[in-house]
Design a protein around this motif. Structure first.
Motif, PDB file in Angstrom:
ATOM      1  N   TRP A 176      54.287  28.677  74.568  1.00 33.14           N
ATOM      2  CA  TRP A 176      53.799  29.023  73.217  1.00 33.14           C
ATOM      3  C   TRP A 176      52.353  28.545  73.041  1.00 33.14           C
ATOM      4  O   TRP A 176      52.009  27.452  73.477  1.00 33.14           O
ATOM      5  N   PRO A 177      51.485  29.326  72.448  1.00 30.95           N
ATOM      6  CA  PRO A 177      51.680  30.671  71.877  1.00 30.95           C
ATOM      7  C   PRO A 177      51.309  31.806  72.826  1.00 30.95           C
ATOM      8  O   PRO A 177      51.230  32.963  72.408  1.00 30.95           O
ATOM      9  N   ARG A 178      51.104  31.479  74.084  1.00 32.29           N
ATOM     10  CA  ARG A 178      50.634  32.487  75.039  1.00 32.29           C
ATOM     11  C   ARG A 178      51.658  33.598  75.236  1.00 32.29           C
ATOM     12  O   ARG A 178      51.320  34.781  75.328  1.00 32.29           O
ATOM     13  N   GLU A 179      52.938  33.214  75.326  1.00 30.49           N
ATOM     14  CA  GLU A 179      53.992  34.192  75.597  1.00 30.49           C
ATOM     15  C   GLU A 179      54.589  34.733  74.301  1.00 30.49           C
ATOM     16  O   GLU A 179      54.631  34.048  73.280  1.00 30.49           O
ATOM     17  N   SER A 180      55.055  35.940  74.378  1.00 31.59           N
ATOM     18  CA  SER A 180      55.741  36.547  73.239  1.00 31.59           C
ATOM     19  C   SER A 180      57.140  35.956  73.098  1.00 31.59           C
ATOM     20  O   SER A 180      57.874  35.838  74.070  1.00 31.59           O
ATOM     21  N   MET A 181      57.498  35.545  71.903  1.00 31.48           N
ATOM     22  CA  MET A 181      58.820  34.965  71.637  1.00 31.48           C
ATOM     23  C   MET A 181      59.427  35.700  70.450  1.00 31.48           C
ATOM     24  O   MET A 181      59.496  35.188  69.340  1.00 31.48           O
ATOM     25  N   LYS A 182      59.823  36.934  70.722  1.00 30.31           N
ATOM     26  CA  LYS A 182      60.294  37.816  69.670  1.00 30.31           C
ATOM     27  C   LYS A 182      61.695  37.430  69.190  1.00 30.31           C
ATOM     28  O   LYS A 182      62.470  36.831  69.925  1.00 30.31           O
ATOM     29  N   PRO A 183      62.046  37.841  67.962  1.00 22.17           N
ATOM     30  CA  PRO A 183      63.443  37.726  67.535  1.00 22.17           C
ATOM     31  C   PRO A 183      64.318  38.552  68.463  1.00 22.17           C
ATOM     32  O   PRO A 183      63.964  39.678  68.816  1.00 22.17           O
TER      33      PRO A 183
END
Length: 460
Positions: A196-203
């Protein structure tokens, strides 16, 4: 001697219903948080909410209710432990709460559900990286050292209520600012999620998010209107204000998304509803409905913008507890300094010692009281939460290992996963399904860094 208050069946029935509604909010929160989380941590996220129900309920019976609503001690900072001990039975006809005609056990159960969800709210800031044992120890310590004293100060006749006379109908300071400040403290100690926050951490499950928000919205009518404790016009005022403020906040949040991102989202609408519910909580029984609509719009817009603050300041509040609950709680609390209206609720002055808001001729005094109470709770909660989390991290450990975090906290902490993603039909679909859900795999398999994490709503 005055005649004792008789038992009131209508008030009791309404508070029993409200208690069940508020209890439902915590499973609703579990769904809301679980859907916003990644698939590999959904069960741990939900377990933190369900464990709060188990742990805090027992604590509340034996000593939490007494510390929160017992007779003043220690200069008004806490209630006496001997006032309502869990070893004593309160079933006599005279065991009624104040002048409401409600049995003590009914009021005790109602307030128990508030304590439960306040603790559970904090968990959204630390998803995917907290040891379950560390969470339980933190929840125990924070409820004892922070929630019980704050509840006494705000609602139980303690120092803040006696000296400052702030207004808080159902929990702007005692619940949302309190939990939001604690969430920031513990998130700072645990640090950022890997990537985080480089990678996407979607719902991972947007329908879960909407279902959870719907259950929270439904239960919140008990949270707010139930806090009047009696069946009267103020309960009706709190009920309608809860609805219109929340509806307006949905519109406000969606408008921000539409203007800035060109796409309104269901996650945004759900989050806007929560922002409106948070903001109206302290004000619902003290303001006119038109002021509630304005409050909802402001809360929806400001909270939608506030969730991006964590990127600017570099703290990983996973599910935006700070941006929604802390900011929304402050908005609703300060709103009373401008819009509190004695004509809407005469208890503002007669019973609570507070005044009209600035826009109703009361001057800036009430605004100062609201700000002072919110600031005290903010500092108190943040400092103790930070210290507790730091001590836990340095002793038994609060954050899971890097390996466990990458593999998935559901597996490492609970030996189970939320979904069976195996594909016995072959064709390599199993690995693809697990990768799609964010379970296992290397960091390089994650979504492109340029995509903004949708789990943080509108952050860019």
């Amino acid at each position: 001697m005055p005649e004792p208050t008789p038992f009131n069946g209508s008030n009791t029935a309404w508070l029993l219903i409200s208690t069940a509604l508020v209890l439902l909010m915590t499973p609703g929160l579990a769904l809301f948080y679980g859907g916003l989380n990644r698939a590999k941590g959904v069960l741990n996220m939900m377990m933190m909410s369900f464990s709060a129900i188990g742990l805090v309920s027992v604590m509340w019976l034996f000593y939490g209710f007494s510390l929160s609503f017992g007779t003043d001690t220690a200069g008004g900072l806490i209630g006496k432990l001997s006032s309502y001990p869990g070893t004593k039975t309160f079933l006599a006809e005279t065991d009624l709460w104040g002048t409401t005609g409600i049995p003590v056990y009914v009021f005790m159960a109602f307030q128990m559900t508030f304590a439960v969800i306040t603790v559970a709210l904090i968990s959204g800031a630390i998803s995917d990286r907290a040891k379950f044992a560390g969470w339980l120890l933190f929840a125990f310590g924070w409820a004892t050292l922070v929630y019980f004293p704050v509840a006494h100060n705000v609602w139980g006749g303690g120092w803040i209520a006696q000296k400052l006379h702030p207004l808080d109908f159902a929990g702007g300071t005692a619940v949302h600012i309190n939990a939001g400040a604690a969430a920031l403290g513990v998130a700072l100690v645990l640090g950022k999620r890997i990537g985080w926050p480089r990678e996407s951490m979607k719902p991972h499950n947007v329908p879960f998010v909407a279902l959870g928000a719907g259950l929270l919205w439904f239960g919140w009518f008990g949270f707010n209107a139930g806090s009047e404790l009696t069946v009267d016009s103020v309960a009706g005022l709190a009920f309608i204000n809860t609805q219109v403020a929340t509806a307006a906040a949905v519109l406000g949040w969606v408008l921000v998304e539409w203007i800035r991102d060109r796409k309104p989202t269901l996650v945004g609408a759900s989050s806007g509803a929560i922002a409106g519910l948070v903001a109206i909580t302290p004000a619902c029984g003290f303001i006119d409905p038109w002021a509630a609509v304005l409050l909802g719009i402001v809360a929806g817009v400001v909270c939608a913008l506030s969730v991006s603050l964590k990127y600017r300041f570099g703290f990983d509040d996973s599910l935006d507890v700070v941006g929604v609950h802390f900011v929304g709680g402050w908005i609703g609390t300060l709103w009373l300094g401008f819009f509190a209206n004695v004509k809407a609720n005469s208890a503002i002055e007669s019973a609570l010692g507070a005044k009209d808001g600035l826009f109703f001729g009361g001057g800036a005094g009430q605004l100062g009281s609201q700000a002072a109470a919110a600031a005290i709770v903010t500092v108190w909660s943040f400092a103790i939460a930070y210290a507790l989390a730091f001590i836990i991290e340095k002793t038994i450990g609060f954050r899971v290992s890097s390996e466990a975090e990458v593999e998935g906290i559901d597996i490492s902490e609970h030996a189970e996963s939320g979904y069976d993603l195996s594909n016995p039909g072959g064709g390599g679909g199993s690995a693809g399904a697990f990768a799609l859900a964010g379970i296992g795999g290397s960091a390089s398999a994650s979504a492109p860094a340029a995509q903004a994490p949708a789990s943080e709503k509108v952050a860019g």
